[in-house]
Design an enzyme around this catalytic site. Sequence first.
Site, PDB file in Angstrom:
ATOM      1  N   GLU A 296      -7.929  10.958  -4.808  1.00 38.02           N
ATOM      2  CA  GLU A 296      -8.322  13.111  -5.789  1.00 38.02           C
ATOM      3  C   GLU A 296     -10.070  12.565  -5.527  1.00 38.02           C
ATOM      4  O   GLU A 296     -10.263  13.685  -6.919  1.00 38.02           O
ATOM      5  CB  GLU A 296      -7.705  13.254  -6.685  1.00 38.02           C
ATOM      6  CG  GLU A 296      -6.396  13.561  -6.886  1.00 38.02           C
ATOM      7  CD  GLU A 296      -5.610  13.735  -7.750  1.00 38.02           C
ATOM      8  OE1 GLU A 296      -4.810  14.485  -8.150  1.00 38.02           O
ATOM      9  OE2 GLU A 296      -6.392  12.718  -9.006  1.00 38.02           O
TER      10      GLU A 296
HETATM   11  C1  ACM Z   1      -2.635  10.131  -9.067  1.00 33.58           C
HETATM   12  O1  ACM Z   1      -1.590  10.691  -8.969  1.00 33.58           O
HETATM   13  N1  ACM Z   1      -3.410  10.786  -8.501  1.00 33.58           N
HETATM   14  C2  ACM Z   1      -2.949   8.781  -7.891  1.00 33.58           C
END
Ligand code: ACM
Length: 488
Positions: A296
């Site tokens: 992310e």
């Molecule tokens: C995640 O759940 N951002 C690895």
Amino acid sequence: TPYERLLPAPASARAEGPGYPVGAATVIRTGPAAGAEVRRVAELLAGQLRGTSGLPLPVDHGRAGDGIRLRIDARAGGLGEEGYRLDSGPRGVTLTARTPAGLFHAGQTLRQLLPVSGPGTVPGGRITDAPRFAYRGAMLDIARHFFTVDQAKRYVDQLAQYKVNTLHLHLTDDQGWRIAIDSWPRLAEYGGGTEVGGGPGGHWTKDRYRDLVAYAAERYVDVVPEIDMPGHVNAALASYPELNCDGKAPERYTGTKVGFSSLCVGKERTYEFVDDVLGELAALTPGRYLHIGGDEAHSTPAADYAAFMDRAQAVVARHGKTVVAWHQLASARPAPGAVLQYWGHDRTAAAEKAAVAAAAKAGHPLVLSPADRLYLDMKYDTATKQGLAWAGYVPVRRSYEWDPGSYLPDVPETAVLGVEAPLWTETIATRADLEFMAFPRVLSLAELGWSPAARDWGAYSGRLAAHAARLDAQGIAFHRAPDVPWEE
Ligand code: ACM
């Protein structure tokens, strides 16, 4: 018989003949040749069995005799690094393994062959057992909400009895930096000083961290620390203005949005930071893995992301460790040997899965943590108060009824290092919440990781229901999920 109720199910078990009554005269025997580690395994097992049986169960390092016997046999075939044999007959129960880890797992099986409380008889028979996957993990996020070392130890105890052998710690995120770093003290002192919702947060000193690592190691649980980069770093950016491209530190963050922070990829100071932090962490880590996150990174342009991850991976290698990263690294340049942790789900784009399959084909081992199967923070169903639902609801049956060996298209079982169940804590703040979300679903993880592939929900859910008394006896605040036929 209790042989049919074991969690996780053993590779093979056969009940036969009279069993061994564990009673007031029972001795736990290592034999005189046993090394210090086997003696320690014997003492740990004795403590556990005393607690439930109320018996004295002395540990004896002298001559052979009746009792519970622990034996290392370097030539014992087919048992591998963690497997064991358990033989029960009228004269005793013999645990045999090639390694102390195997003896530890054998002892955990033995616990389940005895009553929940009080003395009892280990039914006669033989178990020959070894894991399907080498990596069987659980992750705890202590960044979003702070959890203490004692809470983590309690989770280690709960996990180790089901042969889970890895605790992945998500130590840093936007909302908190939880591990002391001597060369950058404000990370923990300031960056650790809050959490989601604005509570006081906290951090672990290096001594407390070492204490946890040693505690886990005695239970054959390897600790994998994660420093999430280059995103999920607001706590670090808030602690040191120099880590920011504009030299200005942002406020600390106590919300739950993701993807808004990034390390300053173009600044050399960033790499001094990465080297210092990973160097200190490597020195705290006897295991082989350092997890560097990589998920992310929505505020890091793709080219910057790849350039940053190249350098971060090189730092891990320089400190003698192997990289683990979330599977987004597959779309950059994973270093040789890097392990990718897959956290997609049924609606993840085919191209993203294909990138992971290509990385696996190039030799990168995979740890599978499908969010709609193994994320312990997903709600069980609409009635679950805590947790999130972005990957959907995950009833116990859904967490159990899938096969890691054939889960990802074009990924053979040989590319799968193992499985892991993460528990993210945006909405989880207490031990009771943690246990409610983890149990019983983390037992699905344990069985998926350890037991042979053949899987039957009807049989499993019956075993799980019968097991509830053991969870209750340990004070585990598990969820009596409606898809399991709990006994009254
Ligand atoms: C995640 O759940 N951002 C690895």
